[in-house]
Design a protein around this motif. Structure first.
Motif, PDB file in Angstrom:
ATOM      1  N   GLY A 198      69.095  60.685  44.412  1.00  0.00           N
ATOM      2  CA  GLY A 198      70.475  60.206  44.284  1.00  0.00           C
ATOM      3  C   GLY A 198      71.467  60.942  45.166  1.00  0.00           C
TER       4      GLY A 198
ATOM      5  N   LYS B 140      70.541  60.094  50.486  1.00  0.00           N
ATOM      6  CA  LYS B 140      69.700  60.106  51.687  1.00  0.00           C
ATOM      7  C   LYS B 140      69.440  58.694  52.200  1.00  0.00           C
ATOM      8  CE  LYS B 140      66.252  62.232  49.597  1.00  0.00           C
ATOM      9  NZ  LYS B 140      66.785  62.373  48.220  1.00  0.00           N
ATOM     10  N   THR B 141      68.961  57.837  51.291  1.00  0.00           N
ATOM     11  CA  THR B 141      68.625  56.475  51.701  1.00  0.00           C
ATOM     12  C   THR B 141      69.857  55.720  52.183  1.00  0.00           C
ATOM     13  OG1 THR B 141      66.763  56.421  50.182  1.00  0.00           O
ATOM     14  CG2 THR B 141      67.624  54.298  50.898  1.00  0.00           C
ATOM     15  N   THR B 142      70.963  55.917  51.489  1.00  0.00           N
ATOM     16  CA  THR B 142      72.196  55.238  51.882  1.00  0.00           C
ATOM     17  C   THR B 142      72.627  55.700  53.274  1.00  0.00           C
ATOM     18  OG1 THR B 142      72.778  55.252  49.542  1.00  0.00           O
ATOM     19  CG2 THR B 142      74.516  54.686  51.094  1.00  0.00           C
TER      20      THR B 142
ATOM     21  N   GLN C 228      61.905  53.679  52.560  1.00  0.00           N
ATOM     22  CA  GLN C 228      61.346  54.449  51.443  1.00  0.00           C
ATOM     23  C   GLN C 228      60.310  53.635  50.674  1.00  0.00           C
ATOM     24  OE1 GLN C 228      64.424  56.048  48.964  1.00  0.00           O
ATOM     25  NE2 GLN C 228      63.006  57.083  47.596  1.00  0.00           N
TER      26      GLN C 228
END
Ligand SMILES: Nc1ncnc2c1ncn2[C@@H]1O[C@H](COP(=O)(O)OP(=O)(O)OP(=O)(O)O)[C@@H](O)[C@H]1O
Ligand SMILES: [Mg+2]
Lengths: 384, 311
Positions: free
Chosen positions: B39, B42-44, B83
């Motif tokens: 949360g 990172k992915t964002t 991911q």
């Protein structure tokens, strides 16, 4: 070009799955066959007759049986008749009043009572045959009565004369006016168009799951990471769905034509209806596949809408057998409009121009679905 | 010169700011790690860098050009390994790769050759005609990476590519990434495994709550913590005798003795180690074992955020 790549991968995925191929190819043909046998009246419909047994009443019964299109059976009383119709042993029943002969002879009125559930092709077929026969008999009786009043001779003699003059002595059953089923059409002509609509829409909706998966798996995001514009991805996903829906429609059209000799009427008209209905199916799949973030509701709604709208739109039980209210509700389904259009093309020799209103309504459906679907897909693509 | 420059990235969902002013640069052949807990954003961040997510602020420049969600030319330079396993499970490995290859403009013989190459690199050639749904988790992960290599990217972006794979597959994945970096590919790598970041990345950014808490090489980050290395020594007999000599040794900041064990805090273990050994043996103790513990990113993270990296 990339849109085509994406469209084709969708097609490939659907055809890869054997059960899909069976569903798309086998079951609709089976359904046409079954519905055709069930509703198409492959045997003559059975009519029960009860009541008066005088010579004129017997004349009417003979008129009904003449031509071989209807199988007539004497039933002891009106109660039995009613029960047999309700149980489905008979497709319809005619109650001839006890005073039939006397009333007709004296130029009075005889009220015939017709009993029917009117819920399948045979019942509808039968009803129109009975109406036609009764109407014709009525005309002959009036003519004979007219002769008697002019002093041309006794009733029996006059009736024989006008009957001879009208045709081959006995009454031929010909459907006139608003007959649902013109003579000379095979049973499958009635089952093929509704099946086509039902399956095209159902198959289209099942492709919504593929789109949802593509989004949830991140495959669409991966596509978007490649040098492929969003509009090409959307066009590809739409194209894939349209190809599958159209393939389903063509399979049923060609399959039913080859196997059952179903004629689809004016090629331009049939193509137009097929194309707009493909757009409706594809648009519905686009909406369904783009709005949810889980697969569950897509599957549930897909089946529910596919079967529900299909049933409501007259693709399982003929639209003609619906009551007034239900028929009005059916108008909200694209199926009913497609049904109307195909009915006109297949049964009434209509052309493209005749079905333009239905094509227009279906096009409006498609436009609305595409507006919502493309908006939702774009949002899911760019906004994550 | 940097291949990619990311400046002040921002993303909000409704009222929550998920990425809050993230900046970094990556040079050719450099591997940059984004390290952060679940949360962290990172992915964002990665989605905005790759150009699959519209950003609310900031900018990305790739090879000197502005990179937007609509920039096809710069997207063609990026290899993206999401991911999740972003592949069609019902198609074979080869079919999946051919599909994505076409989206990168490959076709015909070039496409076939490149598919063979990436299958080879990820060790999947043998089973390339099987449906992905039949793959083990580790194989699917490797195929996920293979799909990101199809376009010979100049920037390779991997989002937790080792999540849920066995140690052997993980080793193979890390080796493959290191090899690509060796060939000059710039790599952006996110993970919440600090060992991976330590082993693979030239520089690491520590992301927490959407903010970049610290950034630098492993050494630089560790020096933020301020502490030196721990040296643990076990000796034959009592260790207390060696304490005075060790306390006199330059570079040793603290000494604790407990029966046969010595625990030292030193500034720079590599330089001081010979002197320490001399001091211990000079005090008449025989060394049985010696262990050096460098402070790790875990410690850095704990210090910066007051929380452990993994729950
Ligand atoms: N579409 C979205 N709408 C609302 N909130 C979102 C959305 N996507 C991500 N978030 C939130 O943004 C925050 C950062 O998510 P992100 O996926 O970037 O974290 P992460 O560092 O990749 O975590 P992980 O290690 O679990 O993959 C999370 O709190 C998440 O709930
Ligand atoms: Mg993540």
């Amino acid at each position: 070009m990339k849109a085509l790549t994406i469209g084709l991968i969708n097609l490939k995925r659907v055809l890869r799955d054997r059960s899909n191929v069976v569903f798309m190819l086998g079951t609709p043909i089976l359904m046409i066959l079954m519905l055709g046998l069930l509703f198409g009246g492959s045997r003559e419909p059975r009519l029960g007759v009860s009541g008066a047994a005088g010579p004129l009443a017997e004349r009417l019964v003979a008129a009904l049986a003449a031509g071989g299109a209807v199988q007539v059976e004497r039933v002891a009383d009106a109660g039995r008749l009613r029960a047999d119709v309700e149980r489905g042993r008979l497709h319809g029943g005619l109650v001839i009043p006890q005073d039939y002969d006397a009333a007709v002879r004296s130029g009075g009125r005889a009220d015939l009572r017709y009993v029917s559930l009117g819920r399948d092709w045979d019942a509808i077929d039968l009803e129109s045959a009975v109406r036609a026969a009764v109407q014709r008999e009525n005309t002959l009786l009036r003519a004979a009565r007219y002769g008697v009043e002019r002093g041309a001779g006794p009733f029996g003699e006059r009736l024989a004369v006008v009957s001879r003059a009208a045709g081959d002595g006995a009454v031929r059953v010909t459907t006139t006016g608003e007959a649902v089923i013109p003579a000379g059409l095979g049973a499958f002509v009635f089952s093929a168009p509704p099946t086509l609509l039902l399956y095209m829409f159902l198959t289209a909706l099942t492709t919504a799951i593929g789109l949802t998966q593509t989004r949830l798996l991140g495959v669409s995001r991966r596509m978007y990471a490649s040098p492929t514009p969003a509009r090409a991805i959307m066009a590809g996903e739409v194209l894939g769905r349209l190809l599958i829906c159209l393939a389903q429609g063509l399979l049923i059209m060609l399959g039913s034509a080859l196997l059952f000799g179903v004629g689809w009427g004016d090629p331009l008209g049939a193509a137009a209806v097929l194309v707009v209905f493909t757009l409706v199916g594809g648009g519905a799949a686009l909406v369904l596949g783009s709005v949810f973030r889980r697969e569950g509701p897509v599957i549930t709604l897909g089946v529910l809408l596919g079967l529900g709208l299909g049933a409501l739109g007259g693709t399982m039980v003929p639209l003609e057998s619906f009551g007034e209210g239900m028929r009005r509700v059916a108008r909200f389904t694209p199926h009913a409009w497609g049904y109307d259009a195909f009915t006109a093309l297949v049964r009434r020799d209509a052309g493209l121009l005749d079905v333009l209103p239905q094509v227009g309504v279906l096009a409006a459906y498609a436009a609305a679905l595409f507006a919502v679907g493309l908006w939702a897909l774009r949002r899911s693509l760019v906004r994550g | 010169m940097s291949l990619i420059e990311v400046t002040d990235l921002r993303k909000r969902y409704r009222s929550t700011t998920v990425v809050d002013g993230v900046s970094f640069t990556i040079g050719e052949g450099e591997t940059y790690g984004l390290l952060g807990p679940n949360g962290a954003g990172k992915t964002t961040t990665i989605a905005m860098v790759v150009g699959v997510l519209a950003r609310d602020g900031g900018g990305v420049r790739l090879a000197g050009r502005a990179h937007e969600v609509t920039s096809l030319a710069t997207k063609a330079m990026i290899g993206y390994v999401p991911q999740e396993i972003a592949l069609y499970p019902d198609l074979t490995a080869r079919e999946n790769l051919a599909f994505f290859g076409r989206l990168y403009g490959l076709a015909g013989r070039d496409l076939r050759r490149r598919v063979d190459e990436v299958l080879d690199v990820t060790g999947l050639s043998e089973r390339s005609r099987e449906a992905v749904s039949k793959y083990s988790g580790g194989m699917a992960r490797r195929l996920n990476i293979a799909a990101g290599l199809l376009n010979r990217p100049r920037l390779l972006v991997l989002d937790e590519p080792t999540a849920g794979v066995d140690p052997q597959s993980r080793g193979a994945i890390l080796d493959a990434v290191a090899r690509l970096a060796g060939e000059g590919v710039a790599v952006l790598y996110t993970t919440h495994y600090m060992e991976e970041a330590e082993r693979l990345c030239d520089r690491v950014g520590i992301l927490d709550g959407g903010r970049m808490r610290a950034e630098g090489t492993h050494r630089e980050l560790v020096s933020l913590v301020g502490a030196g290395d721990h040296v643990l020594i076990t000796v034959d007999g009592a260790a207390a005798g060696a304490v005075p000599a060790l306390e006199r040794t330059p570079g040793v900041t603290r000494v604790d003795a407990d029966e046969a064990r010595l625990e030292l805090l030193v500034a720079e273990s590599r330089a001081v180690l010979p002197l320490i050994l001399d001091a211990v043996t000079g005090a008449g103790c025989a060394v049985r074992s010696l262990e050096v513990r460098e402070p790790d990113l875990e410690a850095v993270f704990l210090k910066l955020t007051g929380r452990a990296l993994r729950d």
